[in-house]
Design a protein around this motif. Sequence first.
Motif, short mmCIF file in Angstrom:
data_model
loop_
_atom_site.label_atom_id
_atom_site.label_comp_id
_atom_site.label_asym_id
_atom_site.label_seq_id
_atom_site.Cartn_x
_atom_site.Cartn_y
_atom_site.Cartn_z
N TRP A 162 97.21 91.28 37.45
CA TRP A 162 96.89 90.54 36.22
C TRP A 162 95.62 89.71 36.34
CZ3 TRP A 162 97.08 85.67 38.10
CH2 TRP A 162 97.96 85.41 39.15
N ILE A 163 95.16 89.45 37.57
CA ILE A 163 93.96 88.60 37.72
C ILE A 163 92.73 89.26 37.11
CG2 ILE A 163 92.34 87.74 39.47
CD1 ILE A 163 94.59 86.71 41.04
N ILE A 164 92.69 90.59 37.12
CA ILE A 164 91.51 91.26 36.56
C ILE A 164 91.34 90.95 35.08
CG2 ILE A 164 92.68 93.41 35.93
CD1 ILE A 164 90.20 94.91 36.90
N THR A 165 92.43 90.63 34.39
CA THR A 165 92.34 90.28 32.98
C THR A 165 91.83 88.86 32.78
OG1 THR A 165 94.63 89.44 32.82
CG2 THR A 165 94.30 91.81 32.51
N ARG A 166 91.79 88.07 33.84
CA ARG A 166 91.32 86.69 33.77
C ARG A 166 89.85 86.57 34.20
NH1 ARG A 166 95.37 86.66 31.19
NH2 ARG A 166 97.22 85.37 31.57
N ARG A 167 89.33 87.63 34.82
CA ARG A 167 87.92 87.57 35.24
C ARG A 167 87.01 87.61 34.03
NH1 ARG A 167 86.75 87.96 40.47
NH2 ARG A 167 88.37 88.72 41.90
N GLN A 168 85.96 86.83 34.07
CA GLN A 168 84.99 86.87 33.00
C GLN A 168 84.15 88.15 33.10
OE1 GLN A 168 82.84 83.14 33.01
NE2 GLN A 168 84.49 82.08 31.94
N PHE A 169 83.56 88.52 31.99
CA PHE A 169 82.94 89.84 31.85
C PHE A 169 81.92 90.13 32.95
CE2 PHE A 169 79.57 92.51 29.98
CZ PHE A 169 80.31 93.64 29.65
N HIS A 218 95.06 96.82 31.95
CA HIS A 218 96.05 95.83 32.39
C HIS A 218 96.36 94.81 31.29
CE1 HIS A 218 96.64 96.77 36.65
NE2 HIS A 218 95.36 97.12 36.68
N GLY A 219 95.70 94.94 30.16
CA GLY A 219 95.88 93.97 29.10
C GLY A 219 97.13 94.24 28.27
N THR A 303 103.27 84.13 36.35
CA THR A 303 104.19 83.13 35.79
C THR A 303 103.45 82.25 34.81
OG1 THR A 303 103.73 81.52 37.55
CG2 THR A 303 105.50 83.12 37.93
N SER A 304 104.23 81.51 34.04
CA SER A 304 103.63 80.65 33.01
C SER A 304 102.87 79.49 33.60
CB SER A 304 104.73 80.11 32.09
OG SER A 304 105.69 79.39 32.85
N SER A 305 103.05 79.23 34.92
CA SER A 305 102.34 78.12 35.53
C SER A 305 100.89 78.44 35.79
CB SER A 305 103.01 77.75 36.88
OG SER A 305 102.93 78.84 37.78
N LYS A 306 100.52 79.74 35.70
CA LYS A 306 99.15 80.13 35.93
C LYS A 306 98.38 79.95 34.63
CE LYS A 306 100.22 83.39 39.61
NZ LYS A 306 101.63 83.19 39.67
N THR A 307 97.21 79.36 34.74
CA THR A 307 96.45 79.00 33.57
C THR A 307 95.28 79.94 33.41
OG1 THR A 307 97.01 76.70 33.98
CG2 THR A 307 95.20 77.14 32.43
N ALA A 308 95.08 80.48 32.24
CA ALA A 308 93.98 81.41 32.00
C ALA A 308 92.67 80.67 31.93
CB ALA A 308 94.22 82.16 30.67
N VAL A 309 91.64 81.36 32.36
CA VAL A 309 90.30 80.78 32.30
C VAL A 309 89.75 80.95 30.90
CG1 VAL A 309 87.96 80.99 33.17
CG2 VAL A 309 89.86 81.24 34.71
#
Length: 309
Positions: A162-169, A218-219, A303-309
């Motif tokens: 899921w981290i790949i969905t949080r990476r900036q472009f 992954h989105g 988990t919900s504790s992870k915050t999106a960038v």
Amino acid sequence: MSTPFSPSQLQLLPKVHQQCRRQPQTTARFSCSATTTTTTAAKSKHKAGHIVIKAKPLSPATIAQTRDSPFTNDLDLLSTWPHRAWVASGCATVLISVVKCAAGCAHSHMLLEPVLAGLIGYVLADLGSGVYHWGIDNYGDASTPVFGSQIEAFQGHHKWPWIITRRQFANNLHSLARAVTFTVLPLELALDDPVVYGFVGVCSGCIMFSQQFHAWAHGTKSRLPPLVVALQDAGLLVSRSQHAAHHRAPYNNNYCIVSGVWNQFLDDNKVFEALEMILFFKLGVRPRSWSEPSFGWIEEVETSSKTAV
């Protein structure tokens, strides 16, 4: 040298030390503290002269900091100006090929050949993404020259997809954009053929943006742009369901991440398994897919504790 402990208390200190070092194997961790009682034992439940050990549960924030998983608000996920510069360079390189292809078509009144060349480039980009993905998933490690950082990143990707969905472009694309700039730009300077430009422009563009296609796979459907969902459903971009199979044991299929059009053919005909056998008998190198997935490949659920960038 004077000490605040009596001789009888000093004899108990090794045992106290051992108990304080013990850590339970769950996420509920404890810290230990040792104190001595004084003559105010009448006010305490403990006898005077005894060492008391108290276990204090760590706060959730402290536990979170001890985990080995990356945070989604980590600075490594943000785009930097060098990242943006490389992506701009890669996009400009691809655009040059497309513009030269269009100009060549207009000048020579030739359209079919460049279009077919572009289609071939699109199809081969998907195959190339699969071969590359298979290679770095199964061979090498972080110390491998040139490809080490990519290998390490893809190993981590299996545990935290899921981290790949949080990476900036630009953060997600800059490595491929740099590779496209260094390989395609010399070809554009050396050649002058609209057919070649059609092939190179589409192929290099798909390769450069393959990591973005990968991120979209992954989105969550509700969070993706409608156009992206439509392209995935039409099979023009790798679909979420198809790529999800790659992240399930035994992790040895569906490697292609542009359109995924090659996945069924490669998997049904066991092409990568044949290549693995050849490499094993020729070089004695075992792929990671032959072994039981290690802890590093077991996906950790977001988990919900992870915050999106």
